[in-house]
Enzyme design. Structure first.
Site, short mmCIF file in Angstrom:
data_model
loop_
_atom_site.label_atom_id
_atom_site.label_comp_id
_atom_site.label_asym_id
_atom_site.label_seq_id
_atom_site.Cartn_x
_atom_site.Cartn_y
_atom_site.Cartn_z
N ASP A 416 0.84 -1.19 0.00
CA ASP A 416 0.00 0.00 0.00
C ASP A 416 0.87 1.25 0.00
O ASP A 416 1.75 1.41 0.85
CB ASP A 416 -0.89 -0.02 1.25
CG ASP A 416 -1.96 1.05 1.23
OD1 ASP A 416 -2.87 0.94 0.40
OD2 ASP A 416 -1.87 1.98 2.05
N GLU A 445 1.35 -0.59 -5.19
CA GLU A 445 0.14 0.23 -5.34
C GLU A 445 0.55 1.70 -5.27
O GLU A 445 0.38 2.37 -4.26
CB GLU A 445 -0.88 -0.11 -4.24
CG GLU A 445 -2.24 0.53 -4.46
CD GLU A 445 -2.61 1.59 -3.42
OE1 GLU A 445 -3.75 2.08 -3.48
OE2 GLU A 445 -1.77 1.91 -2.56
#
Length: 698
Positions: A416, A445
């Site tokens: 993330d 990401e």
């Protein structure tokens, strides 16, 4: 194959000149020695060779270079691939533009590990004689001299290059006939230029003045690093139920989530991706739709990691214990799925790190720890890590955490927001993990600036989220996918997601079922890796007002999607996703990135592309898939296509007709280079053709 050069060659031009020439003066002017045969512009290399070129096993790509020499003597080139056992594999190169000295070779690796490659330029004495001898003997000039020189070249090829006995016999017979005065000159010449002689010297050439380029690193990984279908779930929602009278939820667990795995596997997915499964903080916990007002039973965001029960190395107690998690991983493996885990390097105010390692965070002027922000978004329930206060300690702690999950069977990590952490940290972490666990795959990401996305890929991330969600027109998709399949392909592998738990674009909000059909089909066929967020099957497309994300976002609440209780084709696209994944599995040309060709359509709302070849020994060179998609989610589009037929492979030429089989509907047509298509919105009207192309003769 063993080769012997007639000139000693250092393995790298940065070392001393092998002929004893003093090149030290060059370095005073910032130059590297060029070498006897110039070898320039080697591709593909990453950051000048400071970072490795990437591929997966059996992925084919082109190594190119500019190789030339002075005068008119023949020059040639070879790619030398060095495998993890330090064994060399020589691949001959072909000259694609003699006037510009451009050479290329198609290469691949047959196993994982750290390889390297270099290009060797060399003078070709047989090629020189082949040209000069043919011209002069046929013109009656210096006939005996040229035939004798040919015999001497072949004698050198016998003496200086190791070769099998049957090849030696071919050369010996040619030498004898070249020197046979009883034969006509043209027969003697033919003996030295015959196809068997050329084949023997092509297999093991006589090479003079061999000059190597620098040696470049090449990292080869398992195929899942390039090709796979991902499916994202929030484990707490799988099996969650809501009491209709009290409105209270019963959470899903690892055990109930495991019952969803057969359904995911049946759709043909390869990876089940779990959002964070750690304890969630209480302080500043977010409520429904990211509000600051929290009701008593709101579960909070799983990205606000850390509570009294533990941090990144702990499980949320509502989900189960380690025995339950291990059972989930085992069930996934039993179903043919690999488990990917979300790594979000941030902490809730209640994380043990906040009290045990305050140096892991940034302290503001008022003494408080700074929470995360991505203006205009604010994440008051999250503290971002600071990697500069005590790098050694925070690096070691994260590495320890990652090992916990590897030890429990997780070998894929979706990271993330990696762009909010130092790139050098990721470079260190990914390399350190790979020493003992080269099978681990990292998905970035990072929806951010191109240089950051590219650099994260260069330093180790095997895959990257992309701008796909925001590339909606045919022109945008052609430009972007061309970039991904060419410019960045040596190091960056794209993963296409039509939606995520954070992303719901206007196209997906407004396009209904047609948008969901088209965007999933394109994601599944344009690139080798794509992903689907749970609920896509039910065409969840309503956004939170003013935001490009779902209403009632699953990050802040449970979802009971009532699997199996929806109407196929109307609000259940399970069958569609199953079909897409079956097509992907049955057609190896869809497993590769660098093999895409875009074709033309007269209607700018229609995207046309084909995939052919790309892999070694997998049948992809006998497989061609042609995709035609109507990007207008609201109306029928009719148009004529203009296909580059030779790009469809299989020996097809510009004027050839061919057969197409629609893998969606089963329809079959005979096409030529300018077929007419009609594609409409909706399920049953087919907004997308996914066509298997074969020559008429099949």
């Amino acid at each position: 194959m063993t080769e012997h050069s007639t000139t000693p060659v250092a393995p790298d031009q940065s070392e001393a000149d092998p002929r004893g020439v003093d090149t030290s003066a060059l370095r005073l002017f910032g130059q590297r020695p060029l070498g006897r045969i110039p070898v320039l512009d080697v591709q593909p290399i990453v950051d000048g060779g400071d970072r490795p070129t990437k591929s997966v096993v059996d992925e084919q790509f082109v190594v190119g270079a500019t190789v030339f020499r002075e005068g008119h003597d023949a020059v040639n080139a070879t790619v030398v691939l060095v495998d993890p056992d330090d064994v060399e594999h020589h691949v001959p190169m072909s000259q694609t533009n003699p006037g510009l000295g451009q050479w290329r070779a198609l290469v691949h690796a047959d196993r994982e590990g750290l390889w390297s490659f270099r290009v060797e330029g060399w003078s070709d004495p047989y090629g020189t004689w082949l040209h000069d001898g043919t011209v002069k003997v046929e013109a009656g000039v210096d006939v005996e001299l040229m035939l004798e020189e040919g015999a001497r070249v072949l004698e050198r090829a016998l003496d200086e290059v190791e070769r099998p006995e049957e090849h030696r016999t071919v050369l010996e017979e040619a030498i004898s006939r070249l020197r046979s005065s009883s034969l006509p000159a043209h027969e003697r010449l033919q003996a030295g230029t015959a196809s068997p002689v050329r084949q023997v010297l092509a297999a093991a050439p006589l090479r003079d003045y061999v000059t190597p380029s620098r040696t470049y690193p090449w990292w080869v990984e398992r195929k899942l690093a390039l090709t796979g279908a991902w499916y994202e779930i929030f484990p707490r929602s799988e099996g969650a139920t809501r009491d209709p009278e009290t409105g209270l939820w019963t959470t899903g667990t690892f055990r109930t989530a495991a019952e969803r795995l057969p359904g995911i596997a049946a759709m043909g997915f390869d990876v089940v991706y779990l959002t964070p499964i750690h304890p969630i903080g209480e302080t500043n916990r977010k409520g429904k739709n990211n509000t600051l007002t929290t009701e008593e039973h709101d579960p909070g965001s799983p990205y606000a990691i850390g509570a009294a029960e533990g941090g990144h190395d702990a499980l949320h107690p509502d989900l189960g214990d380690w025995e339950d998690f291990d059972a989930f991983v085992a069930r996934a493996e039993q179903e043919g799925l690999q488990v990917a885990l979300d790594i979000a390097l941030q902490a809730s105010p209640d994380h043990p790190w906040a009290s045990e390692h305050p140096e892991f965070f940034t302290t503001r002027a008022d003494g408080t720890i700074a929470y995360a922000e991505n203006p205009p978004k604010k994440y008051q329930d999250i503290y971002p890590l600071n990697f500069d206060n005590d790098p050694a300690t925070v690096y070691a702690e994260v590495r320890r955490v990652v090992q916990v999950w590897i030890d429990h069977g997780v070998t894929i990590f979706r990271v993330d927001n990696p762009h909010t952490k130092p790139v050098e940290f990721w470079q260190w972490l990914i390399a350190d993990v790979a020493v003992d666990h080269p099978e681990v795959i990292w998905l970035s990401e990072a929806f951010t600036k191109p240089m950051m996305m590219r650099t994260l890929a260069k330093v180790g991330f095997q895959q990257s989220y992309t701008y796909y969600a925001w590339r909606n027109t045919a022109a945008e998709l052609r430009e972007y996918v061309t970039e991904l399949a060419t410019e960045t392909a040596p190091y960056m592998r794209p993963s296409f997601w039509p939606t995520t738990h954070d992303i719901l674009t206007p196209y997906m909000q407004q396009g209904g079922i047609t948008a969901h059909l088209v965007r999933s089909a394109l994601a599944a066929t344009l690139v080798p890796t794509y992903g689907i967020y749970a609920g896509y099957e039910h065409v969840e497309h309503v956004n939170r007002p003013g935001a490009e994300e779902h209403i009632d976002n699953e990050k802040y609440e449970y979802k009971d999607r009532r699997w199996g209780q929806h109407v196929p084709g109307r609000d259940d696209l399970t069958g569609w996703l199953t079909l897409l994944n079956r097509i992907r599995r049955e057609h190896p040309s869809l497993h590769w990135l660098r093999n895409v060709t875009f074709h033309d359509a007269e209607d700018e709302n229609v995207l046309v592309f084909s995939k052919h070849g790309g892999g070694a020994g997998d049948g992809s060179h006998q497989d061609t898939v042609l995709v035609v998609a109507n990007l207008d989610a609201h109306q029928v589009r009719s148009t004529r296509l203009h296909l580059t037929v030779p790009a469809l492979g299989q020996g097809l030429g510009w004027s050839d007709g061919f057969a197409v089989h629609d893998l969606v509907t089963g329809a079959r047509w005979a096409w030529d280079r300018n077929p007419f298509v009609r594609l409409g919105p909706g399920y049953g009207h087919e907004p997308v053709h996914i066509l298997h192309v074969t020559p008429h003769t099949r």
